[in-house]
Design an enzyme around this catalytic site. Structure first.
Site, short mmCIF file in Angstrom:
data_model
loop_
_atom_site.label_atom_id
_atom_site.label_comp_id
_atom_site.label_asym_id
_atom_site.label_seq_id
_atom_site.Cartn_x
_atom_site.Cartn_y
_atom_site.Cartn_z
N TYR A 245 -21.84 47.02 52.19
CA TYR A 245 -21.50 47.80 53.39
C TYR A 245 -21.14 46.94 54.59
CZ TYR A 245 -26.63 47.21 53.52
OH TYR A 245 -27.90 46.70 53.44
N ARG B 97 -25.49 39.41 68.52
CA ARG B 97 -24.70 39.03 67.33
C ARG B 97 -23.30 39.64 67.43
NH1 ARG B 97 -27.23 40.29 61.64
NH2 ARG B 97 -26.60 42.37 62.29
C1 LIG Z 1 -29.38 39.21 54.05
C2 LIG Z 1 -29.83 40.59 53.70
N1 LIG Z 1 -30.55 40.79 52.59
C3 LIG Z 1 -30.99 42.00 52.24
C4 LIG Z 1 -30.69 43.11 53.01
C5 LIG Z 1 -31.26 44.44 52.63
O1 LIG Z 1 -30.33 45.23 52.01
P1 LIG Z 1 -30.68 46.72 51.51
O2 LIG Z 1 -31.10 47.47 52.71
O3 LIG Z 1 -29.36 47.16 50.95
O4 LIG Z 1 -31.72 46.65 50.49
C6 LIG Z 1 -29.91 42.96 54.15
C7 LIG Z 1 -29.56 44.13 54.98
O5 LIG Z 1 -28.90 44.06 55.99
C8 LIG Z 1 -29.48 41.66 54.52
O6 LIG Z 1 -28.75 41.45 55.62
#
Ligand SMILES: Cc1ncc(COP(=O)(O)O)c(C=O)c1O
Length: 405
Positions: free
Chosen positions: A226, A378
């Site tokens: 996304y 950011r």
């Molecule tokens: C680096 C990173 N890892 C993991 C996630 C978590 O993703 P999800 O909410 O799709 O599990 C994010 C969400 O922004 C992220 O930026």
């Protein structure tokens, strides 16, 4: 000041007119000319053609074909098919990426899967200490499940921390807060030299810069769709399991979708071969097919070219910030060195300025970024739709906000 302002504006216009991606912007629903959208590192913009494609999925595929669409509209095979569309964007050959679930869930599959491939004597899971929190939380649970312990390590100290006790290193390719890019080839090689496996979180790099999963022998990777892949809010994430690990990959979530014969409905589990082993349950078809449509904007796009524009944009933005923002009001926490930079610029507010209030004022004036507590602004640069005039305007408005004008 006005001389510098004119110079920067002229320079920005010249850079935009030479931009190979200038026409790409029209592929996105970015018609509010008074808004500069610099939050594609959180939620990518909507590709213009996606609503019509989703309308077809809903009204024809679901509304008319109903259950037949699992076959006739390719719903059942969507996770692997869309995985193969993402694969070239992260430098993977076909058959190694599967789409589905959230990044958090895929971190779980990857870390437990990697730990189960390691000898029990390797009892440590190293986790990038500056990681996005979900990775750390999930690694902790994965460690408990597999009889290991998590060792948080600053990415700069990872090499030194790797050793005979390391089972897995879980690292973010680009830090979500600072925009710092970590050394994926070097750290993966160091993990392998220590006899460990490397799991990379690509949320802030896929779609913004080359990743080279196959070229650098990465073991497992996960990422969301996304942000720079513009798949839409909550669009499904992906899991990469290198081909050499697939036959031994023991998923901690062996749902019926990853069975070798899912419609056999047998009580015993027999894992599917290939990327499908990373599936769990029924895929979220509406989100998944919105993502598939969104990926069309990548047709004919080279990730190297995207990277070149991304660096030019972030360089130019930093130059504009230097010119427009009163001295001492912000400090960039994003590395100046290109090899250490992702596709965002993070500015720390100095002098006790309230970053949240600064960002709210920026948004009110049409510059949309975001902030991370306590003090970081950011600004994400999505090369497919952000231009140099956008960067100039964002820095100019930031200067005005911080000067109190
Ligand atoms: C680096 C990173 N890892 C993991 C996630 C978590 O993703 P999800 O909410 O799709 O599990 C994010 C969400 O922004 C992220 O930026």
């Amino acid at each position: 000041m006005s001389e510098a302002l004119n110079d920067l504006q002229r320079h920005a216009a010249a850079l935009d007119s030479a931009d190979a991606f200038a026409k790409h912007r029209d592929l996105f629903a970015l018609d509010d000319a008074d808004t500069v959208y610099l939050d594609g590192n959180s939620l990518g913009a909507l590709p213009r053609h996606v609503p019509d494609r989703i309308a077809d999925v809903v009204t024809r595929q679901w509304g008319e074909l109903r259950i037949r669409s699992w076959d006739e509209s390719g719903w059942w095979t969507a996770p692997e098919r869309i995985g193969d569309r993402i694969a070239p964007l992260v430098g993977a050959a076909a058959g190694q990426v599967v789409v589905g679930d959230s990044t958090s869930v895929n971190v779980f599959k990857a870390v437990v899967g990697a730990a189960r491939l390691s000898p029990e004597s390797r009892d440590e899971i190293l986790v990038d200490a500056s990681t996005f929190p979900t990775d750390g939380y999930i690694a902790e649970s994965a460690a408990r499940m597999t009889g290991r312990r998590v060792v948080p390590v600053a990415p700069g100290d990872l090499r030194a921390a790797l050793g005979p006790r390391t089972a897995v290193a879980l690292v973010n390719h680009v830090d979500y807060r600072t925009g710092r890019r970590h050394d994926l080839p070097g750290l993966t090689a160091a993990a392998h030299e220590a006899g460990a496996l490397a799991v990379w979180d690509l949320c802030h790099s896929a779609g913004a810069l080359p990743v080279g999963l196959d070229a650098h022998d990465v073991d497992f990777a996960v990422g969301c769709t996304y942000k720079y892949l513009n798949g839409g809010p909550g669009s499904p994430a992906y899991l990469y399991v290198a081909e050499r690990h697939q036959a031994a990959f023991d998923s901690p979530l062996p749902g019926w979708n990853s069975h070798s014969d899912p419609f056999g409905m047998t009580p015993g589990y027999a894992p599917a071969d290939g990327a499908a082993r990373g599936r769990v349950g029924t895929p979220d078809i509406l989100s998944m097919l919105a993502l598939e449509a969104a990926l069309d904007v990548w047709d004919g796009v080279g990730v190297e070219d995207v990277r070149e524009k991304s660096l030019a944009l972030t360089d130019f933005f930093l130059e504009c910030v230097d010119t427009y923002v009163p001295a001492g009001r912000v400090t960039s926490v994003t590395p100046a060195a290109h090899e250490e930079r992702g596709s965002q610029v993070s500015l720390r507010c100095e002098d006790g300025a309230d970053a949240g209030a600064v960002m709210r004022e920026l948004i009110a004036r049409g510059v949309v970024g975001d902030f991370r507590r306590p003090d970081v602004l950011r600004f994400g640069f999505t090369p497919l739709y952000v231009g140099f005039c956008d960067a100039e305007r964002a820095a100019r408005v930031l200067g005005e906000v911080l000067a109190g004008s």
